[in-house]
Scaffold this motif. Structure first.
Motif, mmCIF file in Angstrom:
data_model
loop_
_atom_site.group_PDB
_atom_site.id
_atom_site.type_symbol
_atom_site.label_atom_id
_atom_site.label_comp_id
_atom_site.label_asym_id
_atom_site.label_seq_id
_atom_site.Cartn_x
_atom_site.Cartn_y
_atom_site.Cartn_z
ATOM 1 N N GLY A 1 0.817 -1.207 0.000
ATOM 2 C CA GLY A 1 0.000 0.000 0.000
ATOM 3 C C GLY A 1 0.848 1.253 0.000
ATOM 4 N N THR A 2 0.164 2.388 0.017
ATOM 5 C CA THR A 2 0.857 3.671 0.075
ATOM 6 C C THR A 2 1.365 3.967 1.475
ATOM 7 O OG1 THR A 2 -0.604 4.471 -1.679
ATOM 8 C CG2 THR A 2 0.614 6.132 -0.456
ATOM 9 N N PHE A 3 0.671 3.471 2.500
ATOM 10 C CA PHE A 3 1.019 3.758 3.889
ATOM 11 C C PHE A 3 1.656 2.528 4.542
ATOM 12 C CE2 PHE A 3 -2.386 6.664 2.850
ATOM 13 C CZ PHE A 3 -1.965 7.867 3.409
ATOM 14 N N ASN A 4 2.781 2.757 5.190
ATOM 15 C CA ASN A 4 3.426 1.717 5.985
ATOM 16 C C ASN A 4 3.007 1.940 7.436
ATOM 17 O OD1 ASN A 4 5.085 -0.053 7.352
ATOM 18 N ND2 ASN A 4 6.930 0.479 6.210
ATOM 19 N N PHE A 5 1.892 1.317 7.818
ATOM 20 C CA PHE A 5 1.306 1.605 9.125
ATOM 21 C C PHE A 5 2.200 1.159 10.279
ATOM 22 C CE2 PHE A 5 -2.403 1.455 6.302
ATOM 23 C CZ PHE A 5 -2.960 2.683 6.590
ATOM 24 N N GLN A 6 2.993 0.136 10.065
ATOM 25 C CA GLN A 6 3.869 -0.339 11.137
ATOM 26 C C GLN A 6 4.869 0.733 11.547
ATOM 27 O OE1 GLN A 6 5.679 -4.071 10.151
ATOM 28 N NE2 GLN A 6 3.739 -5.088 9.721
ATOM 29 N N ILE B 1 9.820 -1.782 22.492
ATOM 30 C CA ILE B 1 8.512 -2.353 22.850
ATOM 31 C C ILE B 1 7.589 -2.378 21.636
ATOM 32 C CG2 ILE B 1 6.432 -1.994 24.245
ATOM 33 C CD1 ILE B 1 8.264 -0.844 26.438
ATOM 34 N N ILE B 2 7.576 -1.282 20.874
ATOM 35 C CA ILE B 2 6.695 -1.204 19.701
ATOM 36 C C ILE B 2 7.099 -2.235 18.652
ATOM 37 C CG2 ILE B 2 6.035 0.256 17.747
ATOM 38 C CD1 ILE B 2 4.586 0.919 20.305
ATOM 39 N N ILE B 3 8.418 -2.393 18.417
ATOM 40 C CA ILE B 3 8.866 -3.383 17.433
ATOM 41 C C ILE B 3 8.457 -4.784 17.863
ATOM 42 C CG2 ILE B 3 10.938 -4.528 16.549
ATOM 43 C CD1 ILE B 3 12.199 -1.852 16.144
ATOM 44 N N ASN B 4 8.645 -5.088 19.155
ATOM 45 C CA ASN B 4 8.210 -6.395 19.663
ATOM 46 C C ASN B 4 6.714 -6.590 19.471
ATOM 47 O OD1 ASN B 4 10.183 -8.288 21.020
ATOM 48 N ND2 ASN B 4 10.867 -6.342 21.861
#
Length: 714
Positions: A381-386, A424-427
């Motif tokens: 997609g256009t957005f990489n939400f992660q 924490i977010i990556i996990n």
């Protein structure tokens, strides 16, 4: 030359058009950063050639041709709908019944004619002619004459029995579904229904023929029901879509007409130009800039300060976007997740420290959205939400951790906290997506997350002095540095005028609590109050708080000369602060904290010897306080000096004195040039009283000390 250019730059920042120009530049910077990421991808492919790569659909789009084909298939697959018509059965039963009734009627008429002996034709022939006239042509054509002749020759009782038998048979057979293909079979059932009827053989045969004639298809085609069914089938066909990320053509696969059509449908052919992404990006940028405009136009600051902050914001934002764009270039060499290393939290942390926390939070959301578009390589997609979520939480973590303690050591700790939030977010993302990652990938993500947080704090610390100096920003961190007792000017006040230093600290305490009570800048008021009487260091012994065990020198001076010395501490303070290149806010406090108030003591002293003295000669030069902070320091300065001179201060006396000083300032129009309100002045008075009650509280009289004092007196 340098002062001239600085003046020119100051004038430029005051112009109204500058903020409009900066808003335009801000939008242009965002658009330039997003352009390559929103530009529709095009492929140079030829029909009936082999694809040199696996091509994925960049967007979700409806395949109308395929949808219509499936709808037509569904339409054609619906069988014709039939319905059992009960009214046909009733009609055929009535038809059979009416034929028998007509035969009976003809017989009765024939009997009457025979009695009247009116004979022109033989009876049987006359009856047949009469019956055929009464029946329709279709009935006459389809039923043989011998059937009618046999029935006309029967008696009425036999006809009635035959009628009942045929009606019953027809009704029984046609109560069931009779499609046209089963019509012969249904007609043959008439004989089975009538074979046990108590009728003569010839009458039974004729009745059977009449029953077969009556049987007709009653399970007929229903056009309306068929169309409804077909429309339902069409409606149940789901819209055929080419899903975002769907493989259109595999590597080394032949590009046939169908694949070529799909490539054109998703906009991957050179001849398919789409401007929709740019329009969408324009709307997004318009919304972002509108939010920023709303914030800055609501700032209750002068045009110079507003433009100064806006220029600073544009610079910080542009640097952050530039960092994002530079790092995003590494996506082209298969470093898809390189975006995790960007020190994105630097921008919001700088904005929080130098401008405002609310603006920093807004910027965090903007950077999360723009970052998710810039780092969209490798996603369908256009957005990489992660990565957007990663940026948002990292920025907010840095802002919230800084809080109100804007120390340089706190910035480094904030960087460590951002690194922790990033990990924490990556996990969380890895676990939620339930993906499979190698140890190398996991280690790389963790290293990039840690580097992002630490580099954010390092860059923040590195950029802070440049922005503070270049834009004349008096940040909270800078104020804390100026409040250090090791500062040369504060050490000068402490060593040369200890009484003034104590007075300044008391004024600072009063001012800070009062400013915080009304929502003003308490830290600015506290630190500014430390320096407000710096001018007294030039002639310290002429001010009563520094006259320790010495005679007051004003006793030997004229009122005019004393007035000049006292008033001079304002101009001397401004000169000292400017010489040491102190912030303009401190200079304004030193210059305005007395406003244009009257030196009452020396004025009345001068009036005793000369009645021709005017008040204006004994007033401070001003200007009057221009801000709430300076107004509060001005009142606190008088309150502290007045309360310190009281012999036995009580809460009631203190409150009365505080309110009288405020009322005197109002009557003297000293607060006319700042935007302080009467309600705020009441809050300030209460704050002063609370602080002073804590300082001048009543103390316990120790008995032993009291006894020694009495003995000494006796």
């Amino acid at each position: 030359m340098r002062s001239k250019s600085h003046h020119l730059f100051r004038q430029l920042r005051e112009y109204r058009f500058l903020n409009i120009f900066l808003y335009f530049i801000l939008g242009a910077v965002i658009f330039a950063a997003l352009y390559s990421n929103i530009k529709p991808e095009t492929l140079d492919v030829e029909l009936f050639s082999l694809s040199d790569q696996t091509i994925y659909a960049p967007i979700t789009v409806e395949d109308k041709i395929e949808t219509e084909r499936k709808q037509q298939e569904a339409y054609d697959s619906v069988e014709d709908q039939y319905v059992l018509r009960r009214e046909i059965t009733d009609k055929q039963v009535d038809l059979v019944s009416s034929i028998f009734d007509t035969i009976i009627e003809v017989n009765e008429e024939s009997n009457s004619a025979e009695k009247g002996k009116n004979k022109t034709l033989p009876i049987e022939e006359a009856k047949l002619k009469s019956l055929q006239k009464k029946l329709t042509s279709s009935i006459n054509e389809r039923i043989p004459e011998n059937v009618f002749e046999t029935l006309l020759a029967a008696k009425n009782d036999e006809l009635k029995m035959a009628k009942d038998a045929v009606v019953t048979a027809v009704n029984n057979i046609m109560s069931k579904e009779i499609p046209i293909v089963q019509l012969t079979e249904a007609k043959n059932q008439v004989h089975e229904e009538l074979q046990y009827a108590p009728l003569r053989q010839d009458i039974l045969k004729s009745a059977t023929e009449l029953g077969k004639f009556a049987i007709t298809p009653n399970y007929v085609f229903d056009l309306e029901a068929t169309e409804i069914k077909r429309q339902q089938a069409v409606d149940n066909v789901k819209e055929v879509q080419i899903k975002q990320g769907q493989i259109i053509v595999e590597e080394d696969e032949l590009i046939n007409r169908e694949i070529y059509r799909k490539l054109g449908l998703v906009g991957l052919l050179d001849n398919e130009k789409s401007y929709k992404p740019f329009i969408g990006a324009g709307l997004l940028i318009l919304l972002i800039v509108a939010a920023i405009i709303y914030y800055f136009e609501k700032l209750e600051k002068q045009a110079l300060k507003k433009n100064n902050y806006l220029l600073l914001y544009c610079l910080i934002f542009s640097i952050t976007i530039l960092l994002l764009k530079i790092v995003s270039l590494f996506q082209k060499i298969d470093y898809t997740y390189i975006g995790y290393v960007v020190p994105i939290a630097m921008g919001p942390m700088l904005i929080k420290l130098l401008i405002n926390e609310r603006l920093a939070i807004l910027t965090s959301m903007i950077l999360a959205v723009t970052g998710s578009i810039i780092f969209n390589e490798g996603v369908t997609g256009t957005f990489n939400f992660q990565i957007g979520i990663y940026y948002l939480f990292g920025c907010l973590g840095g802002i919230l951790f800084l809080g109100e303690q804007n120390l340089r050591s706190k910035i480094l700790q904030a960087g460590l906290f951002v690194a922790l939030i990033n990990l924490i977010i990556i996990n969380a993302v890895m676990l939620i997506t339930n993906g499979t990652y190698s140890n190398l990938e996991t280690g790389s993500y963790f290293i990039m997350a840690s580097v992002s947080g630490l580099v954010s704090s390092v860059l923040t610390i590195g950029f802070m002095p440049f922005f503070e100096t270049g834009f004349g920003i008096l940040s909270a961190m800078k104020l804390i540095e100026y409040s250090s007792p090791n500062h040369p000017l504060l050490r000068k006040i402490l060593t040369e005028t200890p009484g003034t230093y104590h007075h300044s600290v008391m004024v600072a305490n009063l001012s800070e609590s009062a400013c915080e009570a009304i929502g003003a800048n308490g830290l600015l008021a506290r630190v500014g109050a430390y320096y407000h009487d710096i001018g007294k260091t030039k002639r310290p012994r002429y001010f009563i708080e520094n006259q320790m065990n010495i005679e007051n020198p004003h006793n030997k001076l004229s009122a005019q000369l004393s007035k000049n010395i006292i008033i001079a501490h304002v101009t001397d303070g401004v000169e000292i602060l400017r010489k040491h290149k102190m912030p303009k806010e401190f200079i304004d406090i030193a210059e305005q904290h007395h406003g244009t108030t009257l030196l009452k003591y020396f004025y009345h002293k001068a009036k005793e010897t000369n009645d021709a003295i005017y008040e204006d000669e004994f007033r401070y030069p001003g200007p009057k306080p221009q801000t709430k902070e300076i107004a509060i320091i001005s009142i606190a300065d008088s309150v502290e000096a007045a309360v310190r001179s009281m012999s036995n201060p009580t809460p009631e006396k203190i409150e009365k004195l505080v309110r009288s000083i405020i009322a005197d300032r109002l009557q003297d129009n000293q607060l006319n040039e700042c935007d302080i309100t009467l309600k705020e002045l009441d809050i300030i008075a209460k704050s002063f009283c609370e602080t002073l009650k804590g300082i001048f509280h009543s103390r316990i009289e120790y008995p032993e000390l009291n006894k020694k004092q009495k003995e000494k007196k006796s």
